[in-house]
Design an enzyme around this catalytic site. Structure first.
Site, PDB file in Angstrom:
ATOM      1  N   HIS A   1       0.872  -1.178   0.000  1.00  0.00           N
ATOM      2  CA  HIS A   1       0.000   0.000   0.000  1.00  0.00           C
ATOM      3  C   HIS A   1       0.903   1.221   0.000  1.00  0.00           C
ATOM      4  O   HIS A   1       1.608   1.468   0.982  1.00  0.00           O
ATOM      5  CB  HIS A   1      -0.897  -0.004   1.241  1.00  0.00           C
ATOM      6  CG  HIS A   1      -1.824  -1.179   1.288  1.00  0.00           C
ATOM      7  ND1 HIS A   1      -3.092  -1.160   0.737  1.00  0.00           N
ATOM      8  CD2 HIS A   1      -1.653  -2.430   1.784  1.00  0.00           C
ATOM      9  CE1 HIS A   1      -3.665  -2.343   0.913  1.00  0.00           C
ATOM     10  NE2 HIS A   1      -2.813  -3.136   1.536  1.00  0.00           N
ATOM     11  N   LEU A   2       0.897   1.969  -1.107  1.00  0.00           N
ATOM     12  CA  LEU A   2       1.771   3.142  -1.196  1.00  0.00           C
ATOM     13  C   LEU A   2       1.015   4.438  -0.899  1.00  0.00           C
ATOM     14  O   LEU A   2       1.622   5.501  -0.821  1.00  0.00           O
ATOM     15  CB  LEU A   2       2.455   3.207  -2.562  1.00  0.00           C
ATOM     16  CG  LEU A   2       3.393   2.039  -2.887  1.00  0.00           C
ATOM     17  CD1 LEU A   2       4.036   2.216  -4.254  1.00  0.00           C
ATOM     18  CD2 LEU A   2       4.477   1.870  -1.821  1.00  0.00           C
ATOM     19  N   ARG A   3      -0.302   4.335  -0.760  1.00  0.00           N
ATOM     20  CA  ARG A   3      -1.162   5.402  -0.197  1.00  0.00           C
ATOM     21  C   ARG A   3      -1.344   6.644  -1.062  1.00  0.00           C
ATOM     22  O   ARG A   3      -2.004   7.585  -0.616  1.00  0.00           O
ATOM     23  CB  ARG A   3      -0.639   5.858   1.174  1.00  0.00           C
ATOM     24  CG  ARG A   3      -0.472   4.757   2.195  1.00  0.00           C
ATOM     25  CD  ARG A   3      -1.774   4.083   2.520  1.00  0.00           C
ATOM     26  NE  ARG A   3      -1.679   3.238   3.712  1.00  0.00           N
ATOM     27  CZ  ARG A   3      -2.463   2.203   3.925  1.00  0.00           C
ATOM     28  NH1 ARG A   3      -3.377   1.845   3.047  1.00  0.00           N
ATOM     29  NH2 ARG A   3      -2.330   1.493   5.032  1.00  0.00           N
TER      30      ARG A   3
ATOM     31  N   HIS B   1      -8.761 -10.284  -1.745  1.00  0.00           N
ATOM     32  CA  HIS B   1      -8.785 -10.118  -0.289  1.00  0.00           C
ATOM     33  C   HIS B   1     -10.053 -10.862   0.150  1.00  0.00           C
ATOM     34  O   HIS B   1     -11.161 -10.438  -0.178  1.00  0.00           O
ATOM     35  CB  HIS B   1      -8.871  -8.627   0.045  1.00  0.00           C
ATOM     36  CG  HIS B   1      -9.114  -8.325   1.487  1.00  0.00           C
ATOM     37  ND1 HIS B   1      -8.199  -7.649   2.262  1.00  0.00           N
ATOM     38  CD2 HIS B   1     -10.167  -8.586   2.300  1.00  0.00           C
ATOM     39  CE1 HIS B   1      -8.676  -7.510   3.495  1.00  0.00           C
ATOM     40  NE2 HIS B   1      -9.882  -8.073   3.538  1.00  0.00           N
TER      41      HIS B   1
ATOM     42  N   HIS C   1      -2.766 -12.460   1.311  1.00  0.00           N
ATOM     43  CA  HIS C   1      -2.444 -12.653   2.739  1.00  0.00           C
ATOM     44  C   HIS C   1      -3.179 -13.813   3.420  1.00  0.00           C
ATOM     45  O   HIS C   1      -4.001 -13.593   4.327  1.00  0.00           O
ATOM     46  CB  HIS C   1      -2.635 -11.359   3.519  1.00  0.00           C
ATOM     47  CG  HIS C   1      -3.853 -10.528   3.165  1.00  0.00           C
ATOM     48  ND1 HIS C   1      -5.131 -11.033   3.134  1.00  0.00           N
ATOM     49  CD2 HIS C   1      -3.958  -9.219   2.845  1.00  0.00           C
ATOM     50  CE1 HIS C   1      -5.964 -10.067   2.814  1.00  0.00           C
ATOM     51  NE2 HIS C   1      -5.275  -8.966   2.626  1.00  0.00           N
TER      52      HIS C   1
ATOM     53  N   ASP D   1       2.448  -6.895   2.500  1.00  0.00           N
ATOM     54  CA  ASP D   1       1.208  -6.167   2.823  1.00  0.00           C
ATOM     55  C   ASP D   1       1.583  -4.876   3.575  1.00  0.00           C
ATOM     56  O   ASP D   1       0.909  -4.485   4.525  1.00  0.00           O
ATOM     57  CB  ASP D   1       0.235  -7.035   3.626  1.00  0.00           C
ATOM     58  CG  ASP D   1      -1.176  -6.435   3.654  1.00  0.00           C
ATOM     59  OD1 ASP D   1      -1.389  -5.363   3.060  1.00  0.00           O
ATOM     60  OD2 ASP D   1      -2.056  -7.044   4.298  1.00  0.00           O
TER      61      ASP D   1
ATOM     62  N   HIS E   1       0.498   3.588   8.369  1.00  0.00           N
ATOM     63  CA  HIS E   1      -0.464   4.536   8.946  1.00  0.00           C
ATOM     64  C   HIS E   1       0.345   5.513   9.792  1.00  0.00           C
ATOM     65  O   HIS E   1       1.517   5.270  10.102  1.00  0.00           O
ATOM     66  CB  HIS E   1      -1.469   3.804   9.830  1.00  0.00           C
ATOM     67  CG  HIS E   1      -2.358   2.862   9.087  1.00  0.00           C
ATOM     68  ND1 HIS E   1      -3.388   3.261   8.267  1.00  0.00           N
ATOM     69  CD2 HIS E   1      -2.371   1.497   9.028  1.00  0.00           C
ATOM     70  CE1 HIS E   1      -3.995   2.206   7.748  1.00  0.00           C
ATOM     71  NE2 HIS E   1      -3.389   1.121   8.189  1.00  0.00           N
TER      72      HIS E   1
ATOM     73  N   GLY F   1      -3.027  -2.625   9.998  1.00  0.00           N
ATOM     74  CA  GLY F   1      -1.923  -2.616   9.038  1.00  0.00           C
ATOM     75  C   GLY F   1      -0.589  -2.307   9.676  1.00  0.00           C
ATOM     76  O   GLY F   1      -0.491  -1.497  10.604  1.00  0.00           O
TER      77      GLY F   1
HETATM   78  O1  DOR Z   1      -4.026  -4.632   7.689  1.00  0.00           O
HETATM   79  C1  DOR Z   1      -4.447  -4.245   6.618  1.00  0.00           C
HETATM   80  N1  DOR Z   1      -4.184  -3.012   6.163  1.00  0.00           N
HETATM   81  N2  DOR Z   1      -5.197  -5.073   5.888  1.00  0.00           N
HETATM   82  C2  DOR Z   1      -5.845  -4.664   4.799  1.00  0.00           C
HETATM   83  O2  DOR Z   1      -6.534  -5.445   4.221  1.00  0.00           O
HETATM   84  C3  DOR Z   1      -5.731  -3.268   4.340  1.00  0.00           C
HETATM   85  C4  DOR Z   1      -4.501  -2.646   4.833  1.00  0.00           C
HETATM   86  C5  DOR Z   1      -4.485  -1.160   4.692  1.00  0.00           C
HETATM   87  O3  DOR Z   1      -4.772  -0.649   3.603  1.00  0.00           O
HETATM   88  O4  DOR Z   1      -4.155  -0.473   5.668  1.00  0.00           O
END
Ligand code: DOR
Length: 380
Positions: A24-26, A140, A193, A265, A269, A284
């Site tokens: 996830h590069l956000r 997922h 995952h 994964d 955050h 996450g």
């Molecule tokens: O832990 C997780 N974080 N699981 C997910 O399915 C999404 C991901 C996120 O985008 O933060």
């Protein structure tokens, strides 16, 4: 250069660049958590020469116009190749199929990662469309009707500490449903995952049956279980850390080939979002900068798998399954495998600092990561 090519140079080991099909590069949308720039810097530091970026963004890449916003940032800022996913459904809402056809030439595959596709009809339509377009569905798997507000595994720790649990069936029931749809549609299918022993067994049987199925798991599911949980948001991710028997089944799956690849994964955050304990922190954890040292130290050096097998899991298999061509003479990473240190998130290049592996001792430091675009990371 052969597959899983590993070379020695003085005290250094040269490995093929790792490929992570689940990060996830956000960006666009959540650049206060991570950016394409910081995420790919972290990836290069972790030895990666390609990553596939999940579509839980804002805007969600569900049309070509939305995808274009992400592609422009990748062109401008990425240190290594980034292959975006297209969403399966509009806004990842599960209600209508995304514009899969117009996105197909530009995306690595289709996924609604972060959410399961709840409707059987919608998933069947998505599989038919993905098959027609020659793309994989990367799922997922999470059945929302079985969640009941859970946020860690529904096991001994949750019971002892009064937390709401997520049962294993919420994952494997949806995998079971999807495998039935793969049987019907013939779509190429990859499970994200994997965390439960039941899922490992379902995939083992699906492969034996000849279905076009692959799967991934993450380092935390292989090296930890609910007995490692602490009252701290850095132990919270979805799916959650499960039980010892699940961890053992995953390790067996790694050894016997049921599990095809290891992903991080990587889900950054902010410190604030991760500061609210197990109940209220965001789901996450980050992983790009620690996955290889962890797996080298605790799987390879412990004799559970060979370094060659680890390279199959982190390079050969993801490249082959997702059609990513990276010649190891041009995409490689140089490591000092004898360097010993303690994982310290303050040192991460990623903007995300939350990892359950904080304080773990590891061997293996990345010296350099190279792609044809140039040196993506150098220790000095
Ligand atoms: O832990 C997780 N974080 N699981 C997910 O399915 C999404 C991901 C996120 O985008 O933060």
């Amino acid at each position: 250069m052969t597959r899983t090519d590993i070379r020695k140079l003085d005290n250094y080991t040269i490995l093929p660049g790792f490929v992570d099909v689940h990060v996830h590069l956000r960006e666009p949308g959540f650049s206060y958590k991570e950016t394409i720039r910081t995420g790919t810097m972290a990836a290069a530091r972790g030895g990666f020469t390609a990553v596939c970026a999940m579509p839980n963004l804002n805007p969600v890449p569900d049309t070509l116009a939305h995808l274009k916003e992400q592609l422009d940032i990748i062109d401008r800022d990425a240190f290594i190749p980034v292959y975006p996913y297209g969403a399966i459904t509009y806004g990842e809402k599960g209600e209508a199929l995304a514009d899969m056809e117009e996105m197909a030439p530009y995306v690595i595959a289709f996924s609604d990662d972060g959410r399961g596709v709840q409707s059987d009809v919608m998933m069947e339509q998505a599989m038919r469309e993905a098959k027609r377009l020659g793309k994989l569905i990367v799922a997922h798997c999470e059945d929302n009707t079985l969640l009941h507000g859970g946020y860690i595994h529904d096991g001994a720790y949750a019971k002892a500490h009064g937390h709401k649990g997520i049962c294993s069936a919420s994952e494997w029931k949806q995998v079971e449903r999807d495998l039935e749809l793969v049987r019907k549609t013939g779509c190429g299918y990859h499970v994200c995952h994997v965390s439960t022993k039941e899922t490992v067994e379902l995939i083992r049987r699906a492969k034996a049956e000849g279905l076009d199925v692959t799967c991934e798991t993450g380092p935390h599911y292989l090296l930890m279980d609910e007995s490692d949980l602490q009252e701290d948001g850095r132990f919270k991710m979805n799916p959650p850390l499960r039980e010892k028997a699940d961890r053992e089944a995953l390790l067996e799956g790694i050894k016997d080939g049921t599990i095809d690849m290891i992903v991080t994964d990587h889900a950054p955050h902010t410190a604030e979002e991760k500061s609210k304990g197990l109940a209220d922190s965001a789901m996450g954890v980050v992983g790009l900068e620690t996955v290889f040292p962890l797996l080298y130290t605790y799987l390879v050096k412990e004799g559970l798998i060979t370094l060659e097998r680890l390279m199959e899991l982190m390079h050969d298999n993801p490249c082959e399954r997702f059609g990513i061509r990276q010649d190891a003479t041009q995409y490689y990473t140089v490591w000092d495998l004898d360097a010993e240190y303690t994982i310290d998130p303050a040192d991460f290049l990623s903007m995300g600092k939350s990892t359950p592996f904080e304080g773990w001792k590891v061997c293996g430091r990345c010296i350099k990561t190279v792609t044809p675009m140039g040196t993506a990371y150098s220790l000095d």
